[in-house]
Scaffold this motif. Structure first.
Motif, mmCIF file in Angstrom:
data_model
loop_
_atom_site.group_PDB
_atom_site.id
_atom_site.type_symbol
_atom_site.label_atom_id
_atom_site.label_comp_id
_atom_site.label_asym_id
_atom_site.label_seq_id
_atom_site.Cartn_x
_atom_site.Cartn_y
_atom_site.Cartn_z
ATOM 1 N N GLY A 72 0.806 -1.207 0.095
ATOM 2 C CA GLY A 72 -0.036 0.058 -0.129
ATOM 3 C C GLY A 72 0.967 1.197 0.092
ATOM 4 N N VAL A 73 1.824 1.040 0.670
ATOM 5 C CA VAL A 73 2.838 2.325 0.985
ATOM 6 C C VAL A 73 3.615 2.501 -0.444
ATOM 7 N N PHE A 76 1.726 4.194 -3.020
ATOM 8 C CA PHE A 76 1.091 5.366 -2.842
ATOM 9 C C PHE A 76 2.170 6.493 -3.162
ATOM 10 N N TYR A 77 3.324 6.358 -3.030
ATOM 11 C CA TYR A 77 4.575 7.252 -3.312
ATOM 12 C C TYR A 77 5.059 7.084 -4.854
ATOM 13 N N HIS A 78 5.051 8.241 -5.452
ATOM 14 C CA HIS A 78 5.545 8.383 -6.837
ATOM 15 C C HIS A 78 7.204 7.938 -6.802
ATOM 16 N N PHE A 79 7.851 8.101 -5.948
ATOM 17 C CA PHE A 79 9.256 8.054 -5.871
ATOM 18 C C PHE A 79 9.547 6.625 -6.024
ATOM 19 N N PHE A 80 8.721 5.667 -5.646
ATOM 20 C CA PHE A 80 8.924 4.332 -5.394
ATOM 21 C C PHE A 80 8.355 3.430 -6.595
ATOM 22 N N ALA B 178 8.600 11.317 -0.200
ATOM 23 C CA ALA B 178 8.798 10.200 -1.373
ATOM 24 C C ALA B 178 7.939 10.592 -2.543
ATOM 25 N N GLY B 179 8.021 11.959 -2.756
ATOM 26 C CA GLY B 179 7.343 12.424 -3.971
ATOM 27 C C GLY B 179 5.724 12.400 -3.915
ATOM 28 N N ALA B 180 5.108 12.756 -2.738
ATOM 29 C CA ALA B 180 3.573 12.987 -2.965
ATOM 30 C C ALA B 180 3.241 14.390 -2.332
ATOM 31 N N GLY B 195 5.070 6.529 8.643
ATOM 32 C CA GLY B 195 5.260 5.370 7.868
ATOM 33 C C GLY B 195 4.327 5.072 7.126
ATOM 34 N N GLY B 196 3.160 5.377 6.884
ATOM 35 C CA GLY B 196 1.967 4.884 6.125
ATOM 36 C C GLY B 196 1.784 5.828 4.715
ATOM 37 N N ARG B 197 0.602 5.474 4.021
ATOM 38 C CA ARG B 197 0.115 6.305 3.050
ATOM 39 C C ARG B 197 -0.263 7.566 3.296
ATOM 40 N N GLY B 198 0.178 8.651 2.719
ATOM 41 C CA GLY B 198 -0.094 9.988 3.067
ATOM 42 C C GLY B 198 -1.343 10.291 2.949
ATOM 43 N N HIS B 351 -3.331 14.313 -10.637
ATOM 44 C CA HIS B 351 -2.027 13.433 -10.639
ATOM 45 C C HIS B 351 -1.627 13.277 -9.097
#
Ligand SMILES: NC(=O)C1=CN([C@@H]2O[C@H](COP(=O)(O)OP(=O)(O)OC[C@H]3O[C@@H](n4cnc5c(N)ncnc54)[C@H](O)[C@@H]3O)[C@@H](O)[C@H]2O)C=CC1
Ligand SMILES: Cc1cc2nc3c(=O)[nH]c(=O)nc-3n(C[C@H](O)[C@H](O)[C@H](O)COP(=O)(O)O)c2cc1C
Ligand code: SF4
Ligand code: FES
Lengths: 167, 433
Positions: A72-73, A76-80, B178-180, B195-198, B351
């Motif tokens: 899930g994480v 979510f993040y564009h970096f990964f 991390a790019g969000a 440490g979770g989804r933002g 986006h």
């Protein structure tokens, strides 16, 4: 983003046992500390280059977090990235400040030059093409980031020359 | 030396450096340079008084949060001091993701110690012993300078245990984003730090009540914090005399887009867009006309040429359906098609939507589709009505500030540039081609 060991061919999905044990070693720093999942994923991607399922399973195991939470994480993040990326990652900024100074033309030129679309990797595994939304260098727009270098005031006619430095 | 992300703007008589007082003048990797310019004196003074006194000074200064929403900083600190909690935290929001904004980056790279000093002051004022700086992953230089600064401050005993023999201890850690973009929203930022989804949390409770790990937490923007040491050094009255009576202090503006000079400038609140664009920026490039200036990036406000003389401050711009936001100024000239420009804003939100709530996740998708249709000459007048309806709906019903702000440029432009939208759907082509 820093890219280290990258598979020769973009579609090779294997991770060697040595890489996995090195990964476990690196992840040790984050073991038993709450809230460190994202920092651990940064470290994992730095080491392997991307985050395929065996890497995610290792992260889940070492940090004692469920695989679904890790997944899930990561998504979510564009970096990964769960897919292998090219040896060099090209990111064209389409944030408004770059857009109004010609960001789109640069993207079109790159798509032509590399014959790939956004989100794809060239056949030889050398480049991936991505879009970003502001590198914080808008004063020198339009910008293109390749790996960790930010190229400023890029003109579509510069592209060929810039790429020569990334082989 | 200061990072140069720009060519210099033309100087303005009003220019006043408060938060940029050191950037470019000191070696940011050398703590002695910062100390030579009165660094850490404010912290020493604060530690010899009471937390309540420190908070009173911030309240008296009238400082409003520079992250974009302009909430009184002193109040935020006071709530956190009064909140019950065995642990409290100070978080610096350095996730600066708003397209067109790079002010925080300049401060982080050019004067990192001012942020550490301000966080320690905040920690003493509210009773926190741990601070975190959440830096966007795209700013590796900022992270490097902060890491160097933290280790130097620890060496000098300006962070760590028993700072300056006061009995007060304070540590600072760095967390890398991390790019969000959504992680700049303070509650999404907290989720990400855990440490979770933002994904944003419901407010209230606000972070001063329930923040990081559920503990009382102050979250402040980089530029807000950079104001803190000068306020303590020079006194709240000094600060109040800069800017406007209801919005004191300076603001850093980043000028980007179709202007002749690009760059950033710090000036007192209350300056006009005309001064910024035509004097500091040297006017529109290639002799073109001004179409609009987007302030504070896509989630800020849209300023049309009729608003060039409105004083720029947190409390003035909302009267004109605009907003100051982060201080980004993206100038767009009259060669640009309004449908295309608005589409760029809306694509950004599509986006960056975190997907937690439906109006934002699906609504922005539908808006982008309709705008694409209109720009391909396939739109109808009905589409314009639908855009209006959907925009208002998303604004009213979205869960967090991202969705609530997303339709603003669209709605404002539908109003001001109505004819241009209409000619797209009637003549089935762009009047500018
Ligand atoms: N700098 C950047 O890169 C970006 C800035 N923004 C800006 O963010 C702004 C929206 O931010 P939000 O946090 O959603 O606004 P908000 O109005 O919900 O909150 C603003 C601040 O005031 C505090 N606050 C408000 N009421 C409070 C209360 N009763 N008790 C204690 N604290 C209280 C909040 O905790 C928060 O720190 C917009 O104005 C936009 O311009 C948006 C995107 C990016
Ligand atoms: C979508 C969204 C993104 C945001 N991004 C940032 C950001 O990058 N930096 C920031 O300081 N505030 C950002 N904010 C505002 C924060 O939620 C919060 O108001 C701010 O950090 C409070 O600090 P201040 O009172 O010092 O301004 C954002 C808000 C929203 C809704
Ligand atoms: S408004 Fe958008 S960003 Fe905010 S919670 Fe809803 S989906 Fe997420
Ligand atoms: S919009 Fe491209 S760097 Fe900011």
């Amino acid at each position: 983003m820093a890219q280290t060991e990258v598979p020769e061919k973009a579609n090779v999905l294997e991770i060697s046992p040595e890489q996995l044990s090195e990964l476990e070693h690196v992840l040790g720093d984050y073991q038993g500390k709450p809230g460190m999942l994202i920092q651990a994923l940064h470290a994992a991607q730095n080491l392997i280059g991307y985050l395929p399922p065996p890497v995610l399973r290792t992260v889940a195991k070492v940090l004692d977090i469920s695989l679904s939470e890790v997944y899930g994480v990561v998504t979510f993040y564009h970096f990964f990235s769960m897919k292998p990326r090219g040896k060099h990652v090209i990111q064209v900024c389409l944030g408004t400040a770059c857009y109004v100074r010609g960001g789109q033309e640069i993207l079109t030129q790159l798509q032509k030059e590399l014959s790939i679309d956004v989100g794809e990797v060239t056949e030889d595994g050398l480049y991936s093409l991505e879009v970003m939304r502001c590198a914080g260098a808008c004063g020198l727009a339009p910008v293109v980031r390749i790996d960790s270098d930010v190229h400023k005031r890029v003109n579509p006619s510069h592209i060929t020359n810039i790429l020569k430095n990334y082989q | 030396t200061a990072p140069q992300h720009f060519q210099p703007l033309s100087p303005l008589a009003q220019e006043k450096r408060v938060v940029l007082r050191n950037s470019g003048y000191i070696d940011p990797t050398n703590i002695d340079d910062y100390i030579a310019r009165d660094g850490y004196i404010a912290l020493g003074n604060v530690l010899s008084g009471s937390p309540e006194e420190a908070i009173q000074i911030v309240k008296n200064s009238g400082l409003l949060g520079r992250g974009g929403a302009g909430y009184p900083t002193g109040l935020k600190w006071e709530y956190t001091l009064k909140a019950q909690g065995d642990e409290k935290y100070i978080v610096c929001n350095a996730d600066e993701g708003e397209p067109g904004t790079f002010k925080d980056r300049l401060i982080l790279e050019g004067d990192p110690h001012s942020i550490l000093e301000a966080m320690a002051i905040a920690g003493y004022a509210v009773g926190a012993h741990q601070g975190y700086i959440y830096v966007r992953g795209e700013y590796p230089e900022s992270i490097r300078h902060l890491e160097i600064a933290i280790s130097q401050a620890l060496d000098y005993g300006l962070l760590g245990d028993n700072i300056l023999n006061s009995g007060f201890s304070f540590r600072i850690g760095i967390r890398k984003g991390a790019g969000a973009y959504i992680c700049g929203e303070e509650t999404a930022l907290l989720e990400s730090m855990e440490g979770g989804r933002g994904e944003p949390r419901i407010k209230p409770p606000y972070p001063p009540q329930k923040g990081l790990w559920g503990k009382p937490t102050v979250i402040n923007n980089v530029e807000t914090l950079a104001n803190i040491p000068p306020i303590f050094l020079n006194g709240p009255e000094w600060f109040k005399n800069i800017g406007t009576p209801t919005c004191p202090g300076t603001k850093v503006f980043t000028l980007t887009g179709n202007v002749i000079n690009l760059g950033l400038i710090e000036v007192p609140m209350g300056i006009t867009l005309r001064e910024l664009v035509y004097q500091a920026g040297g006017g529109i490039k290639n002799g073109r006309g001004l179409k609009l200036v987007q302030t504070g990036g896509p989630s800020g406000g849209t300023m049309t040429p009729d608003l060039l003389d409105v004083p720029m401050a947190f409390d003035t711009l909302p009267r004109y359906q605009s907003a100051l936001g982060s201080g980004a100024l993206t100038v767009i000239d009259d060669t640009h098609c309004i449908v295309d420009v608005v589409k760029n804003f809306c694509e950004f939100f599509l986006h960056e939507s975190c997907g937690k709530c439906t109006p934002c996740r699906i609504g922005n998708k539908r808006i982008v589709e309709m705008l694409e249709r209109i720009s391909w000459g396939k739109g109808t007048e009905n589409d314009i009505e639908k855009l209006q309806f959907l925009g208002e709906h998303i604004k009213r019903t979205s869960f967090c500030g991202l969705g609530q702000a997303a339709p603003n440029p669209l709605l404002r432009c539908l109003d001001y540039f109505r004819e241009e939208f209409e000619s797209h759907v009637i003549e089935k082509q762009c009047p500018l081609n």
